[in-house]
Design a protein around this motif. Structure first.
Motif, short mmCIF file in Angstrom:
data_model
loop_
_atom_site.label_atom_id
_atom_site.label_comp_id
_atom_site.label_asym_id
_atom_site.label_seq_id
_atom_site.Cartn_x
_atom_site.Cartn_y
_atom_site.Cartn_z
N ALA A 127 0.85 -1.20 0.00
CA ALA A 127 0.00 0.00 0.00
C ALA A 127 0.88 1.24 0.00
CB ALA A 127 -0.89 -0.01 1.24
N ASN A 128 0.27 2.38 -0.36
CA ASN A 128 0.97 3.67 -0.25
C ASN A 128 0.77 4.20 1.16
OD1 ASN A 128 1.68 3.50 -2.94
ND2 ASN A 128 -0.13 4.62 -3.62
N VAL A 129 1.87 4.44 1.85
CA VAL A 129 1.82 4.80 3.27
C VAL A 129 2.47 6.17 3.48
CG1 VAL A 129 2.53 4.14 5.61
CG2 VAL A 129 1.97 2.36 3.92
N PHE A 130 1.77 7.05 4.17
CA PHE A 130 2.35 8.35 4.55
C PHE A 130 2.84 8.23 5.99
CE2 PHE A 130 1.29 12.91 5.99
CZ PHE A 130 2.60 13.34 5.76
N ARG A 144 8.98 -3.63 6.75
CA ARG A 144 7.76 -3.79 5.96
C ARG A 144 8.02 -3.22 4.55
NH1 ARG A 144 3.38 -4.60 9.07
NH2 ARG A 144 2.83 -5.87 7.28
N PRO A 145 8.92 -3.89 3.80
CA PRO A 145 9.40 -3.30 2.54
C PRO A 145 8.40 -3.38 1.39
CG PRO A 145 10.42 -5.44 2.91
CD PRO A 145 9.58 -5.17 4.11
N GLN A 146 7.28 -4.08 1.61
CA GLN A 146 6.31 -4.20 0.51
C GLN A 146 5.56 -2.89 0.24
OE1 GLN A 146 5.99 -5.37 3.64
NE2 GLN A 146 4.01 -6.35 4.01
N HIS A 147 5.66 -1.93 1.19
CA HIS A 147 4.89 -0.69 1.06
C HIS A 147 5.69 0.41 0.37
CE1 HIS A 147 1.92 -2.59 3.50
NE2 HIS A 147 2.75 -2.72 4.52
N ALA A 148 4.96 1.34 -0.26
CA ALA A 148 5.60 2.52 -0.87
C ALA A 148 5.39 3.69 0.08
CB ALA A 148 4.95 2.82 -2.22
N TYR A 149 6.49 4.23 0.60
CA TYR A 149 6.41 5.22 1.67
C TYR A 149 6.60 6.65 1.17
CZ TYR A 149 6.79 1.24 4.83
OH TYR A 149 6.57 0.07 5.51
N THR A 150 5.78 7.54 1.70
CA THR A 150 5.99 8.98 1.55
C THR A 150 6.38 9.52 2.92
OG1 THR A 150 4.41 9.28 -0.26
CG2 THR A 150 4.87 11.21 1.09
N LEU A 151 7.48 10.27 2.95
CA LEU A 151 7.95 10.87 4.21
C LEU A 151 7.90 12.38 4.06
CD1 LEU A 151 11.22 8.74 4.61
CD2 LEU A 151 8.93 8.18 5.42
N ARG A 152 7.79 13.09 5.17
CA ARG A 152 7.81 14.55 5.10
C ARG A 152 8.70 15.08 6.23
NH1 ARG A 152 2.13 17.29 4.64
NH2 ARG A 152 1.97 16.75 6.85
N PHE A 153 9.72 15.83 5.83
CA PHE A 153 10.68 16.35 6.80
C PHE A 153 10.81 17.86 6.64
CE2 PHE A 153 12.95 12.12 5.84
CZ PHE A 153 12.24 11.46 6.83
N LEU A 176 -5.83 21.97 5.52
CA LEU A 176 -6.68 20.82 5.19
C LEU A 176 -6.69 20.60 3.68
CD1 LEU A 176 -8.67 18.63 6.01
CD2 LEU A 176 -10.49 20.34 5.94
N ASP A 177 -6.86 21.67 2.90
CA ASP A 177 -6.88 21.52 1.44
C ASP A 177 -5.57 20.95 0.92
OD1 ASP A 177 -9.42 22.40 1.31
OD2 ASP A 177 -8.95 24.43 0.61
N GLY A 178 -4.48 21.45 1.47
CA GLY A 178 -3.16 20.98 1.04
C GLY A 178 -2.97 19.50 1.36
N GLU A 179 -3.42 19.10 2.54
CA GLU A 179 -3.27 17.69 2.94
C GLU A 179 -4.16 16.79 2.09
OE1 GLU A 179 -0.62 17.71 4.31
OE2 GLU A 179 -0.75 17.40 6.47
N LEU A 180 -5.38 17.25 1.82
CA LEU A 180 -6.29 16.45 0.97
C LEU A 180 -5.65 16.24 -0.40
CD1 LEU A 180 -9.72 18.09 1.88
CD2 LEU A 180 -9.08 15.69 2.29
N GLU A 181 -5.10 17.31 -0.94
CA GLU A 181 -4.49 17.23 -2.27
C GLU A 181 -3.30 16.27 -2.27
OE1 GLU A 181 -3.66 21.14 -3.85
OE2 GLU A 181 -2.22 20.25 -5.25
N MET A 182 -2.46 16.39 -1.25
CA MET A 182 -1.27 15.54 -1.18
C MET A 182 -1.67 14.06 -1.03
SD MET A 182 0.82 13.73 1.08
CE MET A 182 0.47 14.30 2.76
N LEU A 183 -2.63 13.79 -0.16
CA LEU A 183 -3.03 12.40 0.08
C LEU A 183 -3.68 11.79 -1.17
CD1 LEU A 183 -4.44 12.85 3.69
CD2 LEU A 183 -2.31 11.70 3.06
N ARG A 184 -4.48 12.59 -1.86
CA ARG A 184 -5.13 12.10 -3.08
C ARG A 184 -4.11 11.89 -4.18
NH1 ARG A 184 -9.55 16.28 -2.42
NH2 ARG A 184 -11.32 15.16 -1.56
N ILE A 188 -2.54 7.78 -1.15
CA ILE A 188 -2.17 7.24 0.17
C ILE A 188 -3.33 6.40 0.71
CG2 ILE A 188 -1.63 7.85 2.57
CD1 ILE A 188 0.69 8.51 0.62
N ALA A 189 -2.99 5.21 1.22
CA ALA A 189 -4.01 4.31 1.79
C ALA A 189 -3.91 4.21 3.31
CB ALA A 189 -3.87 2.92 1.17
#
Ligand SMILES: NC(=O)c1ccc[n+]([C@@H]2O[C@H](COP(=O)([O-])OP(=O)(O)OC[C@H]3O[C@@H](n4cnc5c(N)ncnc54)[C@H](OP(=O)(O)O)[C@@H]3O)[C@@H](O)[C@H]2O)c1
Length: 247
Positions: A127-130, A144-153, A176-184, A188-189
């Motif tokens: 899954a795509n994981v934030f 858990r290497p099967q997942h595709a990770y997004t990190l934010r620093f 909220l708008d920015g987070e919705l856009e990024m997750l979509r 991200i699951a």
């Protein structure tokens, strides 16, 4: 009076402004992790004190009369050291700490006691994981290497990460708008977050609810009892000053 602010959260910056405005003698201490921390209207210092004894020495040497722990709720080592050093030196201590977030209707949270438990709670299916957690805490997700990770620093990572990931470099606060856009956009699951509380990091949790995404929520570590308030106004009252802030 001479106050020492142990900085780390956004409210620490608000507090520094109020303390400067009130003309209180104070020093702002940065943890030293962020490369370009926010400017302060107070004298600053940066980096560790050298454990409990180092902090106690600083308190005595610099004539500190009040310590305000405004570090991140997950920065437990610094908070424990502050409790101990203040007890040893007889210095009043207060923690400025927003209440943890609580579940709202529609939230789908899986509670995790720590980062290892959070990694274990992810699905088996890829899954795509934030991962909304700090750089120094991500290592358990290498298992858990099967997942595709997004990190934010806040800063670009120095050196190799423990696993391949997409990295967003951004300081926030996030809308909220920015987070919705990024997750979509990233499909991200799953979101992994720490229960930091406060408004600055809340938008991703609200966005997860709106999108029906599960959040693996890492609980705050336990700390010994200490005086604790949730607002800058209360800290100023503790210091014997009024503010014109609302809360
Ligand atoms: N943990 C997080 O998720 C997180 C998130 C946002 C911001 N931050 C901020 O980043 C900094 C480091 O976090 P951490 O999780 O590494 O903390 P930590 O594990 O509790 O602290 C490790 C050591 O860093 C030094 N330190 C931490 N905060 C300091 C401060 N404000 N002033 C001077 N020294 C400090 C202390 O060193 P000595 O023992 O040598 O005194 C402390 O023992 C903190 O200021 C924290 O508020 C942390």
């Amino acid at each position: 009076m001479r106050a020492l602010i142990l900085g780390g959260i956004a409210d620490a910056n608000v507090l520094a402004v109020e303390i400067a405005r009130a003309g209180i003698d104070a020093v702002y201490s940065y943890g030293g992790r962020t490369r370009a921390p926010a400017d302060q209207p107070l004298p600053t210092r940066s980096g560790g004190f050298g454990g409990v004894s180092g902090l106690a020495d600083t308190i005595r040497r610099d004539g500190i009369t009040h310590v305000i722990d405004a570090t991140h709720p997950f920065a437990v080592e610094m908070s424990r050291n502050a409790i101990e050093a203040c007890a040893q030196t007889g210095t009043p201590l207060i923690a400025l700490e927003r209440a943890p977030w609580t579940k709202a209707p529609g939230d789908s949270w899986i509670d995790a006691a720590d980062v290892d438990a959070a990694a274990a709670a992810l699905s088996e299916a890829p899954a795509n994981v934030f991962l909304a957690i700090g750089r120094q805490h991500i290592a358990p997700f290498a298992s858990r290497p099967q997942h595709a990770y997004t990190l934010r620093f806040v800063d670009p990572p120095e050196g190799a990460l423990p696993f391949a990931a997409d990295v967003i470099v951004s300081r926030g606060p996030f809308t909220l708008d920015g987070e919705l856009e990024m997750l979509r956009a990233r499909k991200i699951a799953w979101i992994v977050a720490r229960n930091s509380g406060g408004d600055g990091a809340r938008a991703k949790i609200d966005a997860a609810r709106l999108l029906g995404l599960p959040v693996i929520m890492i609980s705050r570590p336990e700390l010994p009892e200490r005086p604790r308030v949730e607002s800058v106004t209360e800290v100023m009252q503790w210091l014997g000053h009024r503010t014109c802030l609302g809360a």
